[in-house]
Scaffold this motif. Sequence first.
Motif, PDB file in Angstrom:
ATOM      1  N   SER A  22       0.307  28.893  -4.494  1.00 50.90           N
ATOM      2  CA  SER A  22       0.736  30.749  -3.997  1.00 50.90           C
ATOM      3  C   SER A  22      -0.228  30.203  -2.257  1.00 50.90           C
ATOM      4  N   LYS A  46       2.491  35.258  -4.249  1.00 49.80           N
ATOM      5  CA  LYS A  46       1.135  35.143  -3.143  1.00 49.80           C
ATOM      6  C   LYS A  46       0.503  35.942  -4.224  1.00 49.80           C
ATOM      7  N   GLU A 127      -2.635  33.586 -12.227  1.00 50.03           N
ATOM      8  CA  GLU A 127      -3.699  32.554 -12.228  1.00 50.03           C
ATOM      9  C   GLU A 127      -4.794  33.336 -10.950  1.00 50.03           C
ATOM     10  N   GLY A 276       2.737  23.598  -1.516  1.00 49.42           N
ATOM     11  CA  GLY A 276       2.382  24.764  -0.674  1.00 49.42           C
ATOM     12  C   GLY A 276       2.869  24.743   1.384  1.00 49.42           C
ATOM     13  N   THR A 277       2.320  24.027   1.911  1.00 46.43           N
ATOM     14  CA  THR A 277       2.907  23.739   3.499  1.00 46.43           C
ATOM     15  C   THR A 277       4.037  23.584   4.168  1.00 46.43           C
TER      16      THR A 277
HETATM   17  C1  LIG Z   1      -0.404  29.753   4.833  1.00 46.95           C
HETATM   18  C2  LIG Z   1      -0.913  30.139   3.400  1.00 46.95           C
HETATM   19  C3  LIG Z   1      -1.482  31.310   2.576  1.00 46.95           C
HETATM   20  C4  LIG Z   1      -2.148  30.629   1.546  1.00 46.95           C
HETATM   21  N1  LIG Z   1      -2.037  31.975   0.285  1.00 46.95           N
HETATM   22  C5  LIG Z   1      -2.436  31.512  -0.346  1.00 46.95           C
HETATM   23  C6  LIG Z   1      -2.775  33.183  -1.864  1.00 46.95           C
HETATM   24  O1  LIG Z   1      -2.730  33.556  -0.935  1.00 46.95           O
HETATM   25  N2  LIG Z   1      -3.946  32.478  -2.872  1.00 46.95           N
HETATM   26  C7  LIG Z   1      -4.154  31.047  -3.495  1.00 46.95           C
HETATM   27  O2  LIG Z   1      -4.360  30.849  -4.229  1.00 46.95           O
HETATM   28  N3  LIG Z   1      -3.553  30.108  -2.682  1.00 46.95           N
HETATM   29  C8  LIG Z   1      -3.886  30.418  -1.036  1.00 46.95           C
HETATM   30  N4  LIG Z   1      -2.440  29.241  -0.279  1.00 46.95           N
HETATM   31  C9  LIG Z   1      -3.426  28.145  -0.428  1.00 46.95           C
HETATM   32  C10 LIG Z   1      -2.213  27.489  -1.163  1.00 46.95           C
HETATM   33  O3  LIG Z   1      -1.646  28.100  -2.309  1.00 46.95           O
HETATM   34  C11 LIG Z   1      -2.737  25.724  -1.828  1.00 46.95           C
HETATM   35  O4  LIG Z   1      -3.921  25.661  -2.035  1.00 46.95           O
HETATM   36  C12 LIG Z   1      -3.447  24.820  -0.536  1.00 46.95           C
HETATM   37  O5  LIG Z   1      -2.305  25.758   0.790  1.00 46.95           O
HETATM   38  C13 LIG Z   1      -2.630  23.219  -0.746  1.00 46.95           C
HETATM   39  O6  LIG Z   1      -1.684  22.972  -0.417  1.00 46.95           O
HETATM   40  P1  LIG Z   1      -0.394  22.585   0.392  1.00 46.95           P
HETATM   41  O7  LIG Z   1      -1.368  21.612   1.419  1.00 46.95           O
HETATM   42  O8  LIG Z   1       0.397  22.090  -0.049  1.00 46.95           O
HETATM   43  O9  LIG Z   1      -0.266  24.032   1.239  1.00 46.95           O
HETATM   44  C14 LIG Z   1      -2.273  29.786   1.205  1.00 46.95           C
HETATM   45  C15 LIG Z   1      -2.210  28.698   1.623  1.00 46.95           C
HETATM   46  C16 LIG Z   1      -1.408  28.721   2.926  1.00 46.95           C
HETATM   47  C17 LIG Z   1      -1.137  27.659   3.744  1.00 46.95           C
END
Ligand SMILES: Cc1cc2nc3c(=O)[nH]c(=O)nc-3n(C[C@H](O)[C@H](O)[C@H](O)COP(=O)(O)O)c2cc1C
Length: 314
Positions: A22, A46, A127, A276-277
Amino acid sequence: MGINLKVKIGKLQLNNPVMVASGTFGYAEEFKDFIDLKKLGAIVTKTITLKPRMGNPPPRTCETPAGLLNSIGLENPGIDKFIQEKLPFLRKIGVPLIVSIASEGDSEEFVSLARRLDKIPEVSAIELNISCPNIKSNQKPETSNQSYKLISQDPNSTYEVVKAVRGVTKKALITKLSPNVTDITEIAQAAEAAGTDAVALINTLMGMSIEVKAGRPKIAMGTAGLSGPAIRPVAVRMVWEVYKKVKIPIIGMGGIMDTSSALEFFIAGSSAIAVGTANFINPRTTIEIISGLEKYLARNKIKDIKELIGSLKI
Ligand SMILES: Cc1cc2nc3c(=O)[nH]c(=O)nc-3n(C[C@H](O)[C@H](O)[C@H](O)COP(=O)(O)O)c2cc1C
């Protein structure tokens, strides 16, 4: 050899276990020119709230040595605009759609959002984002020098919110947990006891970066959520700890960049994973991981991805 990548998350059947995290994939339309969206295991939107949110003031993101700090503050158009403007595209894709929701106030907002989404047939799952570190709204501190607490930092609050939403929807329910706790297993167990179909972990880890010359934080809000490869070992450890304590499926995420890092999560106990990232660096990461998993299983004569889940040898 026929390879089976199908997994079940509660009643949700996925053709493959690779989804997007997300907030890192917008509402999918943003990625339609980069990948064939139909190939994804599931799409997670999102996070949306009842009312529109502007999000936090800039700067809202900055890079760190092995990750990204963000404090977006749940910028989103609110549920009405989401349904009018974002859903028409999403409902046509044809892969399970998971809508992430958050509350700016109490659990009633989660309930109202879930009631609305429950009526939309193309929404496959909800979620519950009870773990966003970037909004100060969930539980008011009793004194001014106490900091705000996230719902997912307290097992009782987690139980109450999940239970309340469970009461108003039969759709698959996923509860997203925060790593910013001493013991994530007690929160996962509270969510399981309240009837969630799965837990998703981890959301971002609280962090801070400082612009030394100015003596100011690099992010306007001061602290922010850290994501990317830096948090992967924490995420894998937490998946493994939760796997030993709950019976429901785990959706693992945190720094997944490629097939090898995705495999770590399956071996630790994830039934599915979310990218995610990495979507910001290479928008094709998910697709490359899906074919990478197939190749890995074939090479190792493993017929079914489920054989890998929790297969860690200690
Ligand atoms: C720019 C950005 C925006 C995010 N927005 C949300 C969000 O709206 N809702 C959510 O549950 N997690 C959000 N996250 C968290 C990600 O869904 C994820 O749990 C977290 O970044 C770890 O995964 P990653 O290391 O692969 O990014 C966001 C992460 C990033 C980097």
